[in-house]
Design an enzyme around this catalytic site. Structure first.
Site: not given
Length: 426
Positions: A397-398
């Site tokens: 998700h980064r």
């Protein structure tokens, strides 16, 4: 005069192996290059050859023992001068015998790597060339458990120095300190409640545990679920199964998914990348090497099919079938288990519906495939029985936002639902 045979350097990132078999005994006469120990590393079974000729004076290791580079394996009473010859021996990967084969000594085989048919040295030697660092720096990095491929070099031409390794370790420790300590809790004494048996973790299982732990600790996972109507794809697959088998492969759904993935990865290049936090950069890869998880008796391994974008479905089917078989037999070379840009895992042959696969770090995403099932679907105001494949996409998700995760799965589903357009490059 007694001489010692020591375990040589096994390559970057491999700091120990487990002794599987001892191929010589005290009193045996051995020649240069003769295999003396069979060793299981993190990813491959290898033979360690003798670097000298003579008579075995003592065997200094036991079956099942873990040994590190530099450890004394065999002590040899060297042959008289002139009887031996200079050794150019390298550690070789070897073929595992089939499970039902008799347990007897095997003839030594040529080294296996990505160019297995060429008999070239193992990939460890090739990877050593790509990381510029002096032998003393490599030894220092191994002692600290540092993978030099992750260390930026400050020397000429990107050469890695001892100070670079120290700085990398310090930076890692600082990040860990900021994140807070992670300490495994002490286990209770299970014998209080009954009998127990303790089994040592094989090298591959230890590595799997470390890699999965690293991925889970480093990557904030999100999993996206979707479903693809693969009725037309399955009909296409069935029509071409016999032709693929005639070429020496098996036409499973996985090669089609791999081709669909390439289309999606080109449309969303952040999925074909790695995150370099130290440099503050996203490494976008211009090649498409897809790893395919293979269930083996040694644990889950991920051989890599290279340049998927340059191969048709039939080529992929043949190559994947061969690579998966050799991986199960322990014959896949080290290089064939490295360098992936994206991973796919298929549990459809076993069963189940959906699951949440863990990203194969340092990649940023992984696709899971579930078992396809006939389900009632409304099409043009009519209910039809259609073949539906569940898919699940886990991602970092980064790097990837939820909206792009949904767009990626939608692109993938569109390709799988229109196989002719996909295979034509649309």
């Amino acid at each position: 005069m007694a001489e010692e045979i020591r375990l040589p350097d096994l390559g970057e990132g491999i700091d120990q192996g487990d002794v599987v078999r001892i191929l010589v005994s005290e009193g045996d006469s051995i020649a240069v290059d003769q295999p003396v120990i069979e060793l299981e590393t993190d990813k491959a079974l290898v033979e360690v050859p003798s670097s000298i000729a003579g008579t075995v004076a003592s065997v200094n290791v036991r079956s099942g023992e873990s040994v590190s580079p530099g450890a004394v394996l065999i002590t040899v009473s060297a042959a008289p001068a002139g009887d031996g010859r200079e050794s150019h021996a390298t550690v070789k990967t070897v073929e595992r015998p089939p499970a039902d084969a008799p347990a007897e000594p095997q003839a030594p085989r040529a080294g296996v790597n990505a160019d297995a048919d060429e008999g070239t040295p193992v990939a460890a030697e090739a990877s050593r060339v790509t990381v510029p660092a002096a032998p003393s720096v490599r030894r220092f990095a191994r002692e600290l458990g540092v993978d030099l491929r992750q260390v930026p070099g400050s020397g000429a031409g990107g050469r890695i120095t001892r100070d670079d390794v120290k700085g990398f370790v310090q930076s890692t420790l600082n990040e860990a300190a900021q994140a807070g300590p992670v300490v495994a809790p002490d286990l209770p004494d299970f014998t209080r409640w009954g009998r127990v048996e303790r089994q040592p973790l094989p090298g591959v299982r230890r590595t799997i545990a470390q890699n999965v732990g690293t991925a889970w600790a480093q990557v904030p996972h999100v999993t996206q679920f979707d479903r693809a109507d693969v009725t037309d794809l399955e009909a296409f697959r069935q029509r071409h199964r016999a032709g693929t088998e005639a070429r020496g492969g098996r036409l499973t759904p996985t090669p089609f998914v791999m081709k669909a993935l390439v289309s999606a990865l080109k449309a969303f290049p952040q999925f074909n990348a790695s995150l370099d936090l130290a440099a503050g950069q996203l490494v976008l890869k211009q090649y498409y090497h897809i790893g395919v998880a293979v269930d083996t008796d040694r644990g889950l391994l991920v051989p890599v099919v290279r340049d998927v974008d340059r191969k048709d479905v039939f080529e992929l089917a043949v190559q994947l079938d061969d690579l998966a078989r050799r991986t199960r037999e322990g014959r896949a070379g080290l290089e064939e288990l490295q360098g992936g840009t994206f991973t796919v895992t298929n549990l459809g042959s076993i069963g189940g519906t959906s699951f949440t696969p863990i990203v194969n770090f340092p990649e940023v995403a992984i696709l899971g495939m579930g078992r396809s099932r006939r389900e009632p679907v409304v099409r043009d105001a009519r209910i039809e029985a259609r073949l539906i494949m569940p898919i699940c996409l886990s991602y970092d998700h980064r790097v990837v936002d939820g909206a792009d995760g949904a767009r990626f799965t939608r692109h993938l589903v569109a390709s799988l639902e229109n196989p002719e357009r996909m295979l034509l490059g649309g």
